[in-house]
Design a protein around this motif. Structure first.
Motif, PDB file in Angstrom:
ATOM      1  N   ILE A 152       0.857  -1.202   0.000  1.00 38.02           N
ATOM      2  CA  ILE A 152       0.000   0.000   0.000  1.00 38.02           C
ATOM      3  C   ILE A 152       0.892   1.251   0.000  1.00 38.02           C
ATOM      4  O   ILE A 152       0.691   2.171  -0.797  1.00 38.02           O
ATOM      5  CB  ILE A 152      -0.919   0.005   1.249  1.00 38.02           C
ATOM      6  N   ASP A 153       1.902   1.275   0.884  1.00 35.67           N
ATOM      7  CA  ASP A 153       2.791   2.447   0.957  1.00 35.67           C
ATOM      8  C   ASP A 153       3.507   2.663  -0.382  1.00 35.67           C
ATOM      9  O   ASP A 153       3.627   3.787  -0.865  1.00 35.67           O
ATOM     10  CB  ASP A 153       3.823   2.265   2.080  1.00 35.67           C
ATOM     11  N   ARG A 154       3.958   1.562  -0.949  1.00 32.02           N
ATOM     12  CA  ARG A 154       4.675   1.664  -2.227  1.00 32.02           C
ATOM     13  C   ARG A 154       3.742   2.186  -3.318  1.00 32.02           C
ATOM     14  O   ARG A 154       4.119   3.008  -4.153  1.00 32.02           O
ATOM     15  CB  ARG A 154       5.179   0.255  -2.571  1.00 32.02           C
ATOM     16  N   THR A 155       2.514   1.689  -3.296  1.00 32.03           N
ATOM     17  CA  THR A 155       1.514   2.119  -4.288  1.00 32.03           C
ATOM     18  C   THR A 155       1.202   3.611  -4.122  1.00 32.03           C
ATOM     19  O   THR A 155       1.149   4.365  -5.102  1.00 32.03           O
ATOM     20  CB  THR A 155       0.224   1.277  -4.114  1.00 32.03           C
ATOM     21  N   LEU A 156       1.025   4.043  -2.881  1.00 31.51           N
ATOM     22  CA  LEU A 156       0.709   5.468  -2.655  1.00 31.51           C
ATOM     23  C   LEU A 156       1.872   6.352  -3.108  1.00 31.51           C
ATOM     24  O   LEU A 156       1.663   7.415  -3.703  1.00 31.51           O
ATOM     25  CB  LEU A 156       0.377   5.715  -1.178  1.00 31.51           C
ATOM     26  N   ARG A 157       3.093   5.905  -2.859  1.00 36.74           N
ATOM     27  CA  ARG A 157       4.263   6.699  -3.301  1.00 36.74           C
ATOM     28  C   ARG A 157       4.307   6.766  -4.823  1.00 36.74           C
ATOM     29  O   ARG A 157       4.586   7.806  -5.415  1.00 36.74           O
ATOM     30  CB  ARG A 157       5.564   6.091  -2.755  1.00 36.74           C
ATOM     31  N   ALA A 158       4.004   5.628  -5.460  1.00 34.65           N
ATOM     32  CA  ALA A 158       4.027   5.585  -6.936  1.00 34.65           C
ATOM     33  C   ALA A 158       2.947   6.507  -7.501  1.00 34.65           C
ATOM     34  O   ALA A 158       3.170   7.213  -8.493  1.00 34.65           O
ATOM     35  CB  ALA A 158       3.816   4.150  -7.413  1.00 34.65           C
ATOM     36  N   ILE A 159       1.779   6.511  -6.881  1.00 34.43           N
ATOM     37  CA  ILE A 159       0.694   7.373  -7.374  1.00 34.43           C
ATOM     38  C   ILE A 159       1.094   8.840  -7.192  1.00 34.43           C
ATOM     39  O   ILE A 159       0.913   9.664  -8.090  1.00 34.43           O
ATOM     40  CB  ILE A 159      -0.635   7.045  -6.658  1.00 34.43           C
ATOM     41  N   ARG A 160       1.649   9.146  -6.038  1.00 30.47           N
ATOM     42  CA  ARG A 160       2.091  10.523  -5.798  1.00 30.47           C
ATOM     43  C   ARG A 160       3.089  10.949  -6.880  1.00 30.47           C
ATOM     44  O   ARG A 160       2.991  12.044  -7.442  1.00 30.47           O
ATOM     45  CB  ARG A 160       2.727  10.630  -4.409  1.00 30.47           C
ATOM     46  N   ALA A 161       4.049  10.073  -7.182  1.00 32.08           N
ATOM     47  CA  ALA A 161       5.081  10.412  -8.173  1.00 32.08           C
ATOM     48  C   ALA A 161       4.501  10.522  -9.582  1.00 32.08           C
ATOM     49  O   ALA A 161       5.094  11.150 -10.462  1.00 32.08           O
ATOM     50  CB  ALA A 161       6.191   9.364  -8.136  1.00 32.08           C
ATOM     51  N   SER A 162       3.347   9.911  -9.816  1.00 30.97           N
ATOM     52  CA  SER A 162       2.766   9.961 -11.167  1.00 30.97           C
ATOM     53  C   SER A 162       2.040  11.286 -11.423  1.00 30.97           C
ATOM     54  O   SER A 162       1.692  11.600 -12.560  1.00 30.97           O
ATOM     55  CB  SER A 162       1.772   8.800 -11.356  1.00 30.97           C
TER      56      SER A 162
END
Ligand SMILES: C[S@@+](CC[C@H](N)C(=O)[O-])C[C@H]1O[C@@H](n2cnc3c(N)ncnc32)[C@H](O)[C@@H]1O
Length: 264
Positions: free
Chosen positions: A135-145
């Motif tokens: 979940i944390d990794r996904t949220l970071r990836a979404i933020r970076a997108s």
């Protein structure tokens, strides 16, 4: 030693989601229903100049939001790790509308190619992998997108609403004169308590393992991923037959999931 993220778990869950694609509408609460109060609509309607912008629907599932997004945005990305879901999303749109959507069959943390490109990211009931590292990794990836003025909005399933439902059902039985133990047993049966782990916010059902959320965790993880401004509010579900014993609870404040909006 910290256990690495298990690839098998991803494949396993993607497979189960694909398997559930066919009878999805029978199994899951519909946050887009006519009688549901969903702040998502207002938030999407408030996106300025949407006709020039790019939106991504992460964990698009069978694509219930895609027809609206196609109408309103210049570019639409639909991503899901379950091919069965993507197939249904394409069928729902039909060839003409589907040709205006770019589909990606991949997990939501794998977003490097979108870095800094999205105006709006949406995730409705799809931030549900039970491993919070993912979940944390996904949220970071979404933020970076997202572009610097981009926004991330969506809905997550509420763990606290299950507790609320349980409480109302139990109280109803107590009011009818049942002993506390029996009232507890009946309430647990109706909300299918055995599928939930309340302490860790997990739900498991027919192979699916889903994360359920409490508002403090949603705020905590969005902030941890680098979203600086977050707003939470409730998606309100009327008490009806889609919720166990719902018709008899119509006089009480409705049940809910959590809507969120995060900015950089
Ligand atoms: C409960 S459904 C919601 C679907 C859709 N957003 C909707 O509103 O109906 C969850 C969807 O998220 C997808 N999903 C869950 N975790 C994912 C992940 N880590 N990467 C990509 N898709 C994911 C599932 O395959 C499923 O289609």
């Amino acid at each position: 030693m910290v256990e690495p993220l298990r690839k098998n778990e991803l494949h396993n869950q993607a497979r189960h989601w694909s398997r559930h694609a066919a009878q999805y509408d029978e199994l899951f609460l519909d946050p887009y229903g006519r009688n549901v109060v969903n702040p998502l609509w207002e938030a999407l309607a408030a996106v300025p100049d949407a006709a020039t912008k790019t939106v991504a629907d992460f964990g698009c599932g069978t694509g219930p939001l895609l027809p609206y997004l196609v109408e309103r945005f210049a570019r639409v990305i639909a991503l899901d790790f379950a091919p069965g879901m993507l197939k249904r999303a394409g069928d729902r749109l039909g060839p003409q509308a589907a040709s205006r959507v770019t589909f990606f069959d991949r997990p939501m943390h794998d977003l490097a190619e979108f870095a800094g490109q999205l105006d709006v990211a949406v995730a409705v009931n799809s931030l549900v992998m039970p491993d919070v590292r993912l979940i944390d990794r996904t949220l970071r990836a979404i933020r970076a997108s997202l572009k610097p003025d981009g926004q991330f909005l969506g809905v997550v399933p509420s763990m606290d609403a299950i507790g609320y439902h349980l409480m109302l059902l139990m109280d109803q039985s107590l009011d009818q004169g049942l002993a506390p133990k029996e009232a507890q047993r009946l309430a647990a049966l109706h909300v299918e308590r055995r599928h939930y782990d309340f302490a860790f916010g997990h739900f498991h059902y027919q192979g699916l393992r889903q994360k359920f959320w409490r508002p403090f965790e949603l705020e905590y993880r969005l902030t941890k991923a680098g979203f600086t401004s977050t707003t939470l509010s409730k998606v309100l579900y009327p008490w009806d037959e889609s919720l166990a014993g719902g018709a008899a609870l119509a006089g009480f404040p409705p049940s809910w999931d959590w809507f969120f909006l995060g900015r950089l």
